[in-house]
Design an enzyme around this catalytic site. Structure first.
Site, short mmCIF file in Angstrom:
data_model
loop_
_atom_site.label_atom_id
_atom_site.label_comp_id
_atom_site.label_asym_id
_atom_site.label_seq_id
_atom_site.Cartn_x
_atom_site.Cartn_y
_atom_site.Cartn_z
N GLU A 148 -13.22 1.20 16.79
CA GLU A 148 -14.26 1.44 15.78
C GLU A 148 -15.53 0.68 16.14
O GLU A 148 -15.44 -0.44 16.62
CB GLU A 148 -13.77 0.96 14.40
CG GLU A 148 -12.69 1.81 13.83
CD GLU A 148 -12.15 1.26 12.49
OE1 GLU A 148 -12.82 0.43 11.86
OE2 GLU A 148 -11.05 1.68 12.11
N ILE A 159 0.85 -1.20 0.00
CA ILE A 159 0.00 0.00 0.00
C ILE A 159 0.88 1.25 0.00
O ILE A 159 0.66 2.19 -0.77
CB ILE A 159 -0.95 0.00 1.22
CG1 ILE A 159 -1.89 -1.21 1.14
CG2 ILE A 159 -1.75 1.30 1.28
CD1 ILE A 159 -2.71 -1.47 2.40
N ASP A 209 -8.91 7.40 8.52
CA ASP A 209 -9.88 6.43 7.99
C ASP A 209 -10.11 5.30 8.99
O ASP A 209 -11.02 4.50 8.81
CB ASP A 209 -9.35 5.86 6.67
CG ASP A 209 -10.39 4.98 5.96
OD1 ASP A 209 -11.57 5.39 5.92
OD2 ASP A 209 -10.02 3.91 5.45
N ARG A 261 -4.23 1.27 11.01
CA ARG A 261 -5.09 0.90 12.14
C ARG A 261 -5.10 2.04 13.15
O ARG A 261 -4.05 2.63 13.45
CB ARG A 261 -4.58 -0.38 12.81
CG ARG A 261 -4.92 -1.66 12.05
CD ARG A 261 -6.43 -1.95 12.03
NE ARG A 261 -6.77 -3.17 11.35
CZ ARG A 261 -7.14 -3.27 10.06
NH1 ARG A 261 -7.23 -2.20 9.30
NH2 ARG A 261 -7.45 -4.45 9.53
N HIS A 264 -13.57 4.08 7.66
CA HIS A 264 -12.82 2.88 7.27
C HIS A 264 -13.18 2.47 5.83
O HIS A 264 -13.62 1.35 5.57
CB HIS A 264 -13.07 1.73 8.25
CG HIS A 264 -11.97 0.70 8.25
ND1 HIS A 264 -11.55 0.04 9.36
CD2 HIS A 264 -11.20 0.21 7.24
CE1 HIS A 264 -10.59 -0.82 9.06
NE2 HIS A 264 -10.35 -0.73 7.76
N GLY A 285 -10.98 2.35 3.30
CA GLY A 285 -9.79 1.93 2.54
C GLY A 285 -10.05 0.99 1.38
O GLY A 285 -9.74 1.29 0.24
N SER A 286 -10.64 -0.15 1.67
CA SER A 286 -10.80 -1.15 0.61
C SER A 286 -12.18 -1.12 -0.03
O SER A 286 -12.52 -2.02 -0.81
CB SER A 286 -10.55 -2.55 1.20
OG SER A 286 -11.50 -2.82 2.20
N THR A 303 -4.35 5.37 7.43
CA THR A 303 -5.28 4.41 6.80
C THR A 303 -4.92 2.99 7.22
O THR A 303 -5.39 2.03 6.60
CB THR A 303 -5.23 4.51 5.26
OG1 THR A 303 -3.88 4.37 4.84
CG2 THR A 303 -5.80 5.81 4.75
C1 DGY Z 1 -8.05 -4.69 5.93
O1 DGY Z 1 -8.14 -5.42 4.95
O2 DGY Z 1 -7.36 -4.96 6.90
C2 DGY Z 1 -8.81 -3.43 5.89
O3 DGY Z 1 -8.63 -2.65 6.99
C3 DGY Z 1 -10.27 -3.68 5.63
O4 DGY Z 1 -10.54 -2.75 4.65
#
Ligand code: DGY
Length: 323
Positions: free
Chosen positions: A270, A161, A265, A241, A288, A290-291, A239
């Site tokens: 959470e 990433i 994010d 944890r 959250h 991100g994905s 982005t």
């Molecule tokens: C992950 O894959 O760990 C992400 O935080 C979920 O989007």
């Protein structure tokens, strides 16, 4: 042949659930009802299951793993992060754990870039002004942020990433620095400058983007002492944890002006958000995301199923075994 039973702790994308239902006796979750936070309920629903497909935030701690029935061979998480799973407890019970690396790198790097832009250009704050009907019209000195071109981006955790973000940020004319367990080979560095020490790294971060996993080893990594090492007016984006940030220290630095802005994010605990953030205009907050693209979530689900298939259908090693 009887299909192995698979417990799914959440509602997953439709094509992912369809594949699970085709190949397994799939126990689909009906809606994200929250039972994945309950150890006893997970264990109860797992009776007779050979595999569990879970997700980030599910309560796969030592208590849950101890309570799982004998037949569970693999926990395949629909995430790259595994901080919600007690890996040691799983290993002790001989339960394999797999994750979904690679497929979410672009989507997560996009959210990091989005937060960097939002923080630098005050996008959250100013959108709120427009929506509130409080915008009084353009003026030469209104809502000025900072441009990214020529600024130094420090990437903490230069995995897939982080490297994808570096590629994006180069397009904005940013200079890339990184802190990582080890220096990358030249072809992966692409001119980025490695820092072996926190202090030297943080001192050059006009923008710090955090991409480190959660867990004990990284708990509140960004604390008051490290924030003080950042240049005056720096921007912080996370982005990875939420547990990797000391929220009180970050709020203090955003309030006293040592930091210009932040973009988050992910959060400790959470979906609860540290209340101090909600009062600040100079923090962009996302849920959250991100994905969260259609393409990525499908790919994550298929990767989780590939891991399950390897173990439960083909008697092989999962391709993305965590331990
Ligand atoms: C992950 O894959 O760990 C992400 O935080 C979920 O989007």
């Amino acid at each position: 042949m009887t299909k192995p039973t698979l417990l799914l702790t959440r509602t997953f994308p439709a094509d992912v659930e369809a594949r699970a239902a085709r190949d397994y006796d799939a126990r689909l979750a009906s809606g994200d009802t929250g039972w994945a936070n309950d150890s006893a309920e997970i264990a109860r629903r797992a009776v007779g299951a050979a595999g569990i497909m879970c997700a980030a935030g599910d309560r796969m701690n030592a208590e849950t793993i101890a309570a799982l029935p004998e037949g569970v061979k693999i926990i395949a998480t629909f995430s790259v992060g595994t901080d919600h799973i007690d890996l040691k407890a799983a290993a002790e019970r001989g339960i394999l754990v797999s994750n979904t690396p690679d497929v979410l790198s672009v989507a997560t790097a996009e959210i990091a870039m989005l937060l960097i832009l939002m923080a630098a250009r005050r996008a959250g704050e100013t959108e709120r002004v427009v929506r509130a009907g409080a915008w009084t019209g353009w003026t030469p000195t209104q809502f000025m942020g900072v441009t990214l071109e020529g600024k130094r981006l420090g990437i903490l955790g230069m995995g897939r990433i982080g490297r994808t973000l570096a590629t994006m940020a180069r397009g904005f004319g940013m200079e890339i620095h990184y802190r990582n367990r080890s220096q990358l080979p030249l072809n992966q560095e692409q001119g980025a400058q490695f820092h072996a020490e926190d202090e030297a790294f943080l001192a050059v971060c006009d923008v710090l983007s955090m991409h480190i996993p959660g867990g004990e080893a990284t708990l509140r990594w960004l604390n008051a002492a490290r924030i003080a090492m950042l240049p005056q007016g720096a921007i912080v984006v996370n982005t990875g944890r939420g547990t990797t940030v000391d929220d009180e220290a970050l709020v203090a630095a955003l309030t006293d002006g040592h930091l210009r802005a932040a973009g988050l994010d992910v959060y400790a605990g959470e979906p609860n958000i540290f209340p101090g953030y909600l009062r600040l205009e100079n923090v962009a907050l996302l849920p959250h995301l991100g994905s969260a693209t259609i393409e990525t979530r499908d790919a994550m689900g298929f990767r989780a199923l590939d891991n399950l298939d390897a173990v439960l259908l083909n008697g092989e090693e999962p391709p993305h075994r965590v331990l």
